[in-house]
Design a protein around this motif. Structure first.
Motif, PDB file in Angstrom:
ATOM      1  N   MET A  27     -43.655 -28.425   6.167  1.00 34.26           N
ATOM      2  CA  MET A  27     -42.311 -28.907   5.866  1.00 34.26           C
ATOM      3  C   MET A  27     -41.672 -28.099   4.740  1.00 34.26           C
ATOM      4  O   MET A  27     -40.473 -27.795   4.775  1.00 34.26           O
ATOM      5  N   ILE A  28     -42.460 -27.747   3.744  1.00 34.08           N
ATOM      6  CA  ILE A  28     -41.935 -26.934   2.637  1.00 34.08           C
ATOM      7  C   ILE A  28     -41.539 -25.554   3.138  1.00 34.08           C
ATOM      8  O   ILE A  28     -40.486 -25.018   2.781  1.00 34.08           O
ATOM      9  N   ALA A  29     -42.378 -24.968   4.000  1.00 31.16           N
ATOM     10  CA  ALA A  29     -42.069 -23.657   4.561  1.00 31.16           C
ATOM     11  C   ALA A  29     -40.769 -23.707   5.365  1.00 31.16           C
ATOM     12  O   ALA A  29     -39.932 -22.797   5.282  1.00 31.16           O
ATOM     13  N   MET A  30     -40.582 -24.758   6.154  1.00 35.50           N
ATOM     14  CA  MET A  30     -39.351 -24.907   6.933  1.00 35.50           C
ATOM     15  C   MET A  30     -38.134 -25.012   6.011  1.00 35.50           C
ATOM     16  O   MET A  30     -37.075 -24.442   6.288  1.00 35.50           O
ATOM     17  N   ALA A  31     -38.295 -25.748   4.919  1.00 34.65           N
ATOM     18  CA  ALA A  31     -37.187 -25.909   3.981  1.00 34.65           C
ATOM     19  C   ALA A  31     -36.816 -24.594   3.316  1.00 34.65           C
ATOM     20  O   ALA A  31     -35.641 -24.355   3.005  1.00 34.65           O
ATOM     21  N   LEU A  32     -37.807 -23.729   3.088  1.00 31.61           N
ATOM     22  CA  LEU A  32     -37.554 -22.456   2.407  1.00 31.61           C
ATOM     23  C   LEU A  32     -37.038 -21.374   3.343  1.00 31.61           C
ATOM     24  O   LEU A  32     -36.545 -20.343   2.882  1.00 31.61           O
ATOM     25  N   ALA A  33     -37.144 -21.605   4.658  1.00 33.39           N
ATOM     26  CA  ALA A  33     -36.899 -20.536   5.629  1.00 33.39           C
ATOM     27  C   ALA A  33     -35.513 -19.922   5.515  1.00 33.39           C
ATOM     28  O   ALA A  33     -35.330 -18.735   5.763  1.00 33.39           O
ATOM     29  N   GLN A  34     -34.512 -20.723   5.142  1.00 33.05           N
ATOM     30  CA  GLN A  34     -33.153 -20.207   5.075  1.00 33.05           C
ATOM     31  C   GLN A  34     -32.669 -20.010   3.641  1.00 33.05           C
ATOM     32  O   GLN A  34     -31.469 -19.852   3.401  1.00 33.05           O
ATOM     33  N   SER A  35     -33.610 -20.009   2.685  1.00 36.08           N
ATOM     34  CA  SER A  35     -33.302 -19.758   1.270  1.00 36.08           C
ATOM     35  C   SER A  35     -32.144 -20.631   0.772  1.00 36.08           C
ATOM     36  O   SER A  35     -31.098 -20.123   0.348  1.00 36.08           O
ATOM     37  N   PRO A  36     -32.316 -21.958   0.796  1.00 36.92           N
ATOM     38  CA  PRO A  36     -31.219 -22.849   0.392  1.00 36.92           C
ATOM     39  C   PRO A  36     -30.966 -22.809  -1.108  1.00 36.92           C
ATOM     40  O   PRO A  36     -31.802 -22.365  -1.892  1.00 36.92           O
ATOM     41  N   ASP A  37     -29.807 -23.300  -1.492  1.00 37.15           N
ATOM     42  CA  ASP A  37     -29.471 -23.424  -2.913  1.00 37.15           C
ATOM     43  C   ASP A  37     -30.016 -24.719  -3.502  1.00 37.15           C
ATOM     44  O   ASP A  37     -30.322 -24.789  -4.688  1.00 37.15           O
TER      45      ASP A  37
END
Length: 331
Positions: A164-174
């Motif tokens: 889940m953390i990897a998915m959250a980081l995938a698009q480099s969110p702010d």
């Protein structure tokens, strides 16, 4: 520090069978600076998860929202759904509380990580698998290349949380919203997961909104704390101040209920007796007239019950309590 997220006078209601509206959130307000880490705490039923869902535009379709949610100086309330969808993942990402429910059971985890970046053209299909594996390695998932082809049910709870953390980081969110990211983990894994999230947030320069009932988690991974109770805010301020010298009796009661008091520098002090908060959080459909915590509060007086206390600024912090006074003075 400039504000990335600014929430003002936010209220959320849901329809009830008798035609009334259930006040799930009321008068919520806070700001989150760029690169800042805010912890949101409170008992179950305080509105933490609903607040997180409202911020990302995933509140129930029947919800009524009022107030303001400004992200990067843009008002989000009232935006068409397709515009909110553009922000999700790309600029605002969320780690959900139950990874087994959030992950697609019919899709390998590597493909799930790549799905969002591929959809918006951030990744090329030829590089998607390699980039997904790189993210799994970054969140310290053992044998990342092999597990990229695995399904959610083939992973442990801690491994699914890393996905889940990897998915959250995938698009480099702010902004990263983490909703109870350590609930199903044992004590050792909880600390490791919190350190992982905090480290990644710092590396990426992201802002973090950590939703948790665990004061230890908030003490470990946040710069500021917002305390919620029965759908509204009770206290807000720097983590060290709120946990070290709370202004609101509810915050004090939460800290007293811990087996060992959290220390913001990581050294828990002894607490010989475990205290309990009498009573239960009130039902949102049957809130008391005055202070929502009055029936459970050891500090209550007659003036607590006629009307709900206003939110006010005190000693550089925010608090909702008529008896709150700065440290070193008496009520």
């Amino acid at each position: 520090m400039s504000a990335l997220l600014q929430v003002s006078n936010l209220s959320l209601t849901l329809p009830m069978a008798d035609g009334r509206r259930l006040p799930v959130l009321a008068d919520i307000g806070f700001s989150l600076g760029r690169g800042e880490r805010l912890g949101i705490v409170g008992e179950s039923g305080s509105g933490k998860t609903m607040l997180a869902l409202a911020l990302i535009g995933l509140e129930p379709e029947t919800a009524g929202l009022s107030g303001s949610i400004r992200f990067d100086d843009r008002e989000l309330l009232g935006l068409p759904e397709y515009e909110r969808a553009r922000l999700r993942g790309r600029r605002i990402a969320m780690i959900f509380q139950e990874p087994m429910s959030a992950l697609n059971p019919a899709m390998p985890i590597g493909a799930q990580i790549a799905e969002g970046p591929l959809r918006i053209g951030l990744w090329r299909r030829s590089e998607a698998r390699a980039r997904a594996i790189a993210l799994l390695e970054r969140v310290r998932l053992p044998e990342a290349a092999r597990r990229a082809d695995a399904y959610a049910h083939q992973l442990s709870g801690g491994q699914r949380q890393r996905v889940m953390i990897a998915m959250a980081l995938a698009q480099s969110p702010d902004l990263l919203i983490a909703d109870e990211p350590t609930t199903a983990l044992d004590a050792t894994l909880r600390d490791d997961m919190l350190d992982l999230v905090a480290g990644l947030v710092e590396e990426e320069g992201m802002s973090l909104l950590l939703v948790s009932h665990d004061l230890r988690a908030v003490a470990r991974a946040s710069d500021r704390v917002l305390v919620l109770y029965a759908g509204t805010r009770f206290e807000d301020g720097p983590t060290a101040d709120v946990l070290g010298a709370p202004l609101n009796p509810y915050t004090r009661a939460l800290i007293a209920a811990l087996p060992r008091r959290p220390d913001v520098v990581g050294r828990p002090g002894p607490r010989p007796r475990l205290a309990a908060i009498d009573g239960q959080i009130p039902a949102l459909g049957d809130l008391p007239t005055g202070c929502r915590f009055a029936d459970r509060c050891a500090c209550r007086i007659g003036a607590c019950t006629p009307r709900e206390p206003d939110w006010r600024e005190l000693a550089g912090r925010g608090v909702r309590c008529i008896r709150a006074v700065p440290a070193g003075t008496s009520a």
